[in-house]
Design a protein around this motif. Structure first.
Motif, PDB file in Angstrom:
ATOM      1  N   ARG B 263       0.834  -1.215   0.000  1.00 42.45           N
ATOM      2  CA  ARG B 263       0.000   0.000   0.000  1.00 42.45           C
ATOM      3  C   ARG B 263       0.862   1.255   0.000  1.00 42.45           C
ATOM      4  O   ARG B 263       0.589   2.225  -0.705  1.00 42.45           O
ATOM      5  CB  ARG B 263      -0.909   0.021   1.235  1.00 42.45           C
ATOM      6  CG  ARG B 263      -2.030  -0.988   1.169  1.00 42.45           C
ATOM      7  CD  ARG B 263      -2.755  -0.996   2.521  1.00 42.45           C
ATOM      8  NE  ARG B 263      -3.502  -2.220   2.706  1.00 42.45           N
ATOM      9  CZ  ARG B 263      -4.759  -2.378   2.307  1.00 42.45           C
ATOM     10  NH1 ARG B 263      -5.395  -1.403   1.710  1.00 42.45           N
ATOM     11  NH2 ARG B 263      -5.375  -3.521   2.501  1.00 42.45           N
ATOM     12  N   ALA B 305      -2.886  -3.156  -5.033  1.00 41.36           N
ATOM     13  CA  ALA B 305      -2.571  -1.980  -4.212  1.00 41.36           C
ATOM     14  C   ALA B 305      -2.413  -0.752  -5.108  1.00 41.36           C
ATOM     15  O   ALA B 305      -2.866   0.354  -4.779  1.00 41.36           O
ATOM     16  CB  ALA B 305      -1.289  -2.229  -3.413  1.00 41.36           C
ATOM     17  N   GLU B 308      -5.699   0.576  -6.331  1.00 40.26           N
ATOM     18  CA  GLU B 308      -6.370   1.300  -5.262  1.00 40.26           C
ATOM     19  C   GLU B 308      -5.812   2.716  -5.129  1.00 40.26           C
ATOM     20  O   GLU B 308      -6.539   3.650  -4.811  1.00 40.26           O
ATOM     21  CB  GLU B 308      -6.151   0.547  -3.949  1.00 40.26           C
ATOM     22  CG  GLU B 308      -7.301   0.601  -2.984  1.00 40.26           C
ATOM     23  CD  GLU B 308      -7.092  -0.433  -1.883  1.00 40.26           C
ATOM     24  OE1 GLU B 308      -6.499  -0.061  -0.853  1.00 40.26           O
ATOM     25  OE2 GLU B 308      -7.505  -1.592  -2.073  1.00 40.26           O
TER      26      GLU B 308
END
Lengths: 227, 314
Positions: B263, B305, B308
């Motif tokens: 992330r 990730a 996103e």
């Protein structure tokens, strides 16, 4: 298994093409997703040390479709990150034409289990992609070490035409320009570019960027990427 | 000339004899508790040297026969496992459990023809769908160790619950997160917990089918068992057996770090190549195949990730 993924070109000594060879070797040992990696081989071309660059051609000698992409940096740096599909282990090379008319060639050997060009795209098996075709997601970074970085992802199956019953269907061109319509970069994409391609570019400063693209079936997109 | 030829022939045939491998996994049953044994694999990746013996399999001796937990990476392994089990007990296999659908855990099934082979429904489906592809890939990675190996799907499915096998109470836990179906088996008599690949010990976890949130929840369930009064040992899917919950905590720490690292890298704007080039944190530097598994995991987990982190452009 070399330790340095950065390969200095024989001819120019300053053109870097970064391809993760260790990842390829590791993925050869991936008992489960052995098709994942040859379909998403990361490639970074950094020709920023060569001065004014007019054109870059990226190709893989042993791929059934040799040409991967071309890019023409304008106000953006001569730098591009992307992913490719490889059919077998092969040299991947970048040829860079500078303003003085000289071609500089760099490259590296990539080990892969292969099969990337003749495996169907995920989209080919799932019809949902049609609703999202050519959707762009993107972001710019304005501060820190990576200030001026722009990343964008386009939803596209990038079908090579080498899978029975699935015709070639791929993005052909993406043009990026700033808010005053000055060109940042033009990218020509060919079949070996990975499905749902992701590009990493470097601008001098972040700002409003327009991205215009089209595929070989005439589907196009035009979006603004806010800083 | 004749002399040279003879010498060449002699050298060549000697080389041929020397090169003929025995394909012996050298399986030695390690006793974990009364009637509970494990074959501990190497902390390595598949290779033509280890033949895929990188996995822990085990068995429990009951009054009605042997309860076998995972059958290993090949037909040869399954056969050699049976021979090694006979060194411990003359009893025949009563039932084989496959903890999940990864090939190092079930490709020995073929050696147990005639014995019921049971697994969770998701595992049975995974083996039926992907078993042959996995087997083909292991032929590439392990070479002739795989000779004759074919994917054999489980013959029956099971769910969570307490069962009696040969007079022994086994608690079956239908979990997931490492794959869609991860079976853990707790032998209530000995207090030994067979955790499957939900738990790795000093060997970096593999993530090709991982869903980290669910995996973390499964680890909590397993750790609760280690706090029960009768608990005595954990048999991880890979790595050494322990008497405490340390490998559960280590697996959890790795997964949390990996998730966070993906992330963070995506939020920082890193390109895939830059993520792959990152070093491991000091706490994981000593884990077997750590860098290799990290890089594989980047391939599995970074795209989501990244997606996103990128905003929708209009």
């Amino acid at each position: 298994m070399g330790d340095a993924p950065t390969i200095h070109a024989n001819m120019s000594r300053i053109l870097d093409i970064v391809i993760d060879r260790k990842a390829q070797i590791a993925e050869m040992n991936d008992q489960v997703t052995n098709l994942l990696n040859p379909m998403q081989v990361p490639v970074t071309v950094d020709a920023t040390a060569l001065g004014k660059v007019l054109e870059v051609i990226v190709f893989a000698d042993f791929n059934p479709i040799v040409q991967i992409l071309r890019f023409y940096p304008a106000s953006a740096s001569a730098y591009l990150g992307f992913r490719v599909k490889l059919q077998q282990s092969t040299p991947v090379r970048a040829a860079v034409r500078t303003a003085d008319g000289v071609w500089h060639v760099g490259g590296t050997w990539v080990n892969t289990v292969g099969g990337g060009c003749t495996a169907p795209s995920a989209a080919a098996a799932a019809p949902e992609w049609q609703k999202q075709l050519n959707q762009v997601s993107a972001r710019q970074w304005q501060s820190g070490e990576l200030a001026g970085r722009l990343r964008l992802r386009v939803v596209h199956p990038m079908d090579t035409g080498l899978v029975a019953g699935i015709p070639a269907f791929h993005l052909q061109e993406i043009r990026l320009s700033d808010s005053s319509d000055q060109a940042l970069m033009r990218i020509e994409t060919f079949e070996p570019v990975s499905e749902n391609p992701v590009f990493t570019l470097q601008q001098k400063t972040a700002g409003r960027v327009k991205a215009i693209g089209r595929d070989n079936n005439g589907n196009d997109f035009s979006v603004w990427i806010e800083p | 000339m004749k002399h040279l030829l003879a010498c060449l022939l002699a050298c060549f045939s000697t080389a041929l004899v020397a090169a003929e491998p025995a394909f012996d996994y050298g399986l030695q049953a390690q006793r974990v508790a009364d009637d509970v044994y494990v074959f501990v694999g190497r902390d390595e990746d598949f290779s033509t040297v280890n033949g895929g013996n990188i996995v822990n399999t085990g068995f429990i001796v009951t009054a009605a026969g042997l309860v076998v937990i995972d059958s290993g990476p090949s037909l040869r392994y399954g056969q050699q496992m049976q021979r090694a089990m006979r060194q411990v007990s003359p009893a025949a296999p009563l039932q084989v459990f496959n903890t999940h659908h990864h090939p190092d855990h079930f490709l020995g099934n073929q050696a147990f023809a005639g014995t019921p082979i049971v697994a969770l429904e998701a595992t049975r489906q995974g083996i039926a769908a992907e078993g042959n592809t996995f087997a083909e890939n292991l032929y590439r990675l392990s070479g002739d160790w795989m000779k004759g190996t074919e994917s054999v799907a489980p013959t029956a499915t099971i769910t969570s619950g307490r069962i009696q096998l040969g007079g022994r109470a086994l608690r079956l836990l239908a979990l997931n997160g490492h794959t869609e179906g991860d079976l853990a088996i707790y032998d209530e008599t000995s207090g030994v917990l067979f955790a499957g690949d939900l738990v790795f010990n000093n060997r970096a976890p593999t993530t090709p089918h991982a869903r980290i949130e669910r995996w973390l929840a499964s680890l909590d369930t397993l750790e609760a068992i280690t706090r029960e009064p009768g608990f005595s040992a954990i048999v991880p899917g890979h790595g050494a057996i322990t008497r405490d919950a340390a490998p559960i905590r280590q697996t959890r720490a790795w997964l949390r770090w990996l998730d966070q690292a993906m992330r963070q890298a995506a939020a920082d704007g890193l390109d895939l190549n830059e993520v792959l080039a990152r070093p491991l944190p000091a706490e994981f530097a000593g884990m077997a195949v750590g860098m290799r598994e990290y890089r594989r995991s980047v391939g599995h987990l970074f795209p989501a990730a990244e997606q996103e982190a990128l905003g929708h452009a209009h």
